[in-house]
Structures are given as C-alpha cells and as structure tokens.
Design a protein around this motif. Structure first.
Motif, PDB file in Angstrom:
ATOM      1  N   THR A   1       1.061  -1.014   0.287  1.00  0.00           N
ATOM      2  CA  THR A   1      -0.118  -0.110   0.248  1.00  0.00           C
ATOM      3  C   THR A   1       0.513   1.096  -0.099  1.00  0.00           C
ATOM      4  OG1 THR A   1      -0.658  -0.184   2.783  1.00  0.00           O
ATOM      5  CG2 THR A   1      -1.798  -1.437   0.992  1.00  0.00           C
ATOM      6  N   THR A   2       2.151   1.181   0.486  1.00  0.00           N
ATOM      7  CA  THR A   2       2.916   2.792   0.414  1.00  0.00           C
ATOM      8  C   THR A   2       4.324   2.877  -1.338  1.00  0.00           C
ATOM      9  OG1 THR A   2       5.115   3.854   1.500  1.00  0.00           O
ATOM     10  CG2 THR A   2       5.034   0.943   1.851  1.00  0.00           C
TER      11      THR A   2
ATOM     12  N   ASP B   1      -8.517  12.072   7.081  1.00  0.00           N
ATOM     13  CA  ASP B   1      -8.704  12.904   5.547  1.00  0.00           C
ATOM     14  C   ASP B   1      -8.371  14.377   5.467  1.00  0.00           C
ATOM     15  OD1 ASP B   1      -8.288   9.554   5.766  1.00  0.00           O
ATOM     16  OD2 ASP B   1     -10.570   9.466   5.737  1.00  0.00           O
TER      17      ASP B   1
ATOM     18  N   THR C   1      -1.162   4.934   1.899  1.00  0.00           N
ATOM     19  CA  THR C   1      -0.922   4.614   3.341  1.00  0.00           C
ATOM     20  C   THR C   1       0.818   3.581   4.119  1.00  0.00           C
ATOM     21  OG1 THR C   1      -2.640   2.237   2.859  1.00  0.00           O
ATOM     22  CG2 THR C   1      -3.280   4.561   3.366  1.00  0.00           C
TER      23      THR C   1
ATOM     24  N   LYS D   1       3.207   2.897   7.619  1.00  0.00           N
ATOM     25  CA  LYS D   1       2.029   3.282   9.241  1.00  0.00           C
ATOM     26  C   LYS D   1       4.174   3.430   9.211  1.00  0.00           C
ATOM     27  CE  LYS D   1      -1.042   0.558  11.686  1.00  0.00           C
ATOM     28  NZ  LYS D   1      -1.573   1.420  12.125  1.00  0.00           N
TER      29      LYS D   1
ATOM     30  N   TYR E   1       2.225   4.129  13.535  1.00  0.00           N
ATOM     31  CA  TYR E   1       1.086   4.694  13.925  1.00  0.00           C
ATOM     32  C   TYR E   1       0.487   4.928  12.456  1.00  0.00           C
ATOM     33  CZ  TYR E   1       2.111   6.358  18.128  1.00  0.00           C
ATOM     34  OH  TYR E   1       2.617   6.692  19.963  1.00  0.00           O
ATOM     35  N   ASN E   2      -0.656   5.268  11.814  1.00  0.00           N
ATOM     36  CA  ASN E   2      -1.840   5.300  11.258  1.00  0.00           C
ATOM     37  C   ASN E   2      -1.162   6.996  10.188  1.00  0.00           C
ATOM     38  OD1 ASN E   2      -3.218   3.691  10.977  1.00  0.00           O
ATOM     39  ND2 ASN E   2      -4.794   4.266  11.666  1.00  0.00           N
ATOM     40  N   SER E   3      -0.839   6.832   8.899  1.00  0.00           N
ATOM     41  CA  SER E   3       0.008   7.180   8.059  1.00  0.00           C
ATOM     42  C   SER E   3      -0.427   7.518   6.643  1.00  0.00           C
ATOM     43  CB  SER E   3       1.889   7.331   7.605  1.00  0.00           C
ATOM     44  OG  SER E   3       2.540   7.354   9.378  1.00  0.00           O
ATOM     45  N   TYR E   4      -0.470   9.162   5.511  1.00  0.00           N
ATOM     46  CA  TYR E   4      -0.076   9.113   4.493  1.00  0.00           C
ATOM     47  C   TYR E   4       0.514   9.503   4.416  1.00  0.00           C
ATOM     48  CZ  TYR E   4      -5.731   8.611   4.649  1.00  0.00           C
ATOM     49  OH  TYR E   4      -6.436   8.208   4.941  1.00  0.00           O
TER      50      TYR E   4
ATOM     51  N   THR F   1       1.766  11.884   9.863  1.00  0.00           N
ATOM     52  CA  THR F   1       1.643  10.858  10.761  1.00  0.00           C
ATOM     53  C   THR F   1       0.568  11.483  11.860  1.00  0.00           C
ATOM     54  OG1 THR F   1       3.851   9.816  10.091  1.00  0.00           O
ATOM     55  CG2 THR F   1       3.060   9.087  12.115  1.00  0.00           C
ATOM     56  N   LYS F   2      -0.628  10.774  12.518  1.00  0.00           N
ATOM     57  CA  LYS F   2      -1.416  11.290  13.401  1.00  0.00           C
ATOM     58  C   LYS F   2      -1.600  10.244  14.594  1.00  0.00           C
ATOM     59  CE  LYS F   2      -5.456  12.845  14.521  1.00  0.00           C
ATOM     60  NZ  LYS F   2      -5.272  12.224  15.906  1.00  0.00           N
TER      61      LYS F   2
END
Length: 215
Positions: A36-37, A119, A143, A145, A149-152, A168-169
């Motif tokens: 996904t990255t 988002d 997307t 990590k 942490y979840n990141s875009y 990164t959130k």
C-alpha cells in the motif's frame, strides 16, 4: 514421386504456419500491487551509514551521516498550508558534482492543534502543495505506518521539484516528514534510496502519550 513430395512439403508448411500464428495484439497485462505504500526498499541500499538523533517532541530518527543537521523549533506556515512547528531539517551533500542545487532535504514538523479529521487534513495539505508548486503536478497517495502510527504518503512531481511528504497521526498531533529534491535523475534515485532508510528508522514518543506500566 516428385509431385507427391512437393504436395507433402506444402501441407507441412501450411500446418506449421497455423501453429506459429501470433496471438491477438492488444491483450492487457494486469499487475497487482503488492504493497500500500509507494516507498520500496532498494535491493542493495546505496545510502551512507546512519546517525541516530533524538529530537524534541518525541522524535527519534536515523539519517545518513554525510547529511547536515539543522535544529529549528520555529513556527510558520509551510508549503502544505498548515502553521506548524519545524522541529529540525536535514540536508544531503550535492548529488551532482558542481551543482549546488542538487541536494535533497528532509524537514520534520509537528502540528499540535490539527483541525478536522485526518483525512480532511491530508486532502487540504495535498491541495495546498498543488497551489504552492503546480496545480497540474503529478501526485499519488498511499497509506503506511510510521513508528506504529497510521500515516499518509503523498508523492508529487513538478518540472523542477520531486517530493515525498509523509503525514503521521498520533494521539494529539500530526507529524510531517517532508522529503524534497530536484527532478534530476541522479538526485531522484538518491532521494528514493535515502527516504526508505530514513522513514523505516523513525520512532515516535509524543509528549503526553500514554505510558504503559509494566511490573
């Protein structure tokens, strides 16, 4: 006998012509993504040995030891449209001999008061980057990590600038890791290899994060 031999050879030629007829052109080949990255680890990393730095706001990161580190802790509006604290900046040596503008860079920022959900924040940042550099820029998002942490990830490219910005959130903040360089081929490849090694090293322990007690 002679005529029979000619007829036999013609029959064999027709038979083999039918067997070797090429398939119909234009048939599409489908390749299924495996991750996904957009960042892919190089098979043989070409980056320099890494130096580890512990930065304010709970950031630990490793970077090539031939890069220059610049501590910052200054606030301002960035090219992605948000007012954030610039924690530190890192600059590579010139990737092209004699070209003083061929260096790559990494800026690390933190937004301690992000507005809206993650988002919406990322979408607004993407639009702001387009306004800063080129509304018609090539851009792709993924997307991943970072530090758990979840990141875009936003990959973008204009005529002169190529960037990979990672948002990164964490529990109470958003960290921005902004990798940027020129579109010159040698510098682009160097940036790609260096980004992978750096982003995989990031560890985050944000101020105010819950402490897990152990016996």
């Amino acid at each position: 006998m002679w005529y029979a031999g000619v007829i036999l050879l013609l029959a064999m030629a027709i038979l083999f012509t039918g067997c070797t007829q090429p398939s119909t052109p234009g048939t599409p080949i489908t390749v299924t993504p495996t991750a996904t990255t957009g960042l892919k680890a190089p098979a043989q990393p070409t980056v320099a040995p890494l130096t580890t730095a512990t930065l304010p706001y709970g950031v630990t990161i490793s970077y090539p030891n031939d890069w220059e580190r610049q501590n910052a802790l200054t606030s301002g509006v960035r090219d992605y449209g948000q007012n954030t604290v610039n924690i530190a900046n890192f600059f590579s040596p010139n990737e092209i001999a004699g070209d003083p503008l061929s260096y790559n860079s990494l800026s690390i920022d933190v937004d301690q008061n992000p507005q809206g959900d993650f988002d919406a924040y990322f979408n607004q940042a993407t639009l702001a980057i387009g306004k800063t550099y080129d509304p018609q820029m090539k851009a792709h998002s993924f997307t991943l990590k970072i530090g758990g942490y979840n990141s875009y990830e936003l990959d973008f490219e204009t005529k002169d600038v190529k960037g990979t910005y990672i948002f990164t959130k964490t529990e109470d903040a958003i960290y921005i890791f902004a990798f940027k360089g020129t579109t010159k081929p040698i510098a682009v490849q160097a940036l790609s290899d260096e980004i992978v090694s750096i982003y995989q090293s990031i560890k985050l322990n944000p101020p105010g994060a819950a402490v897990v007690k152990q016996r």
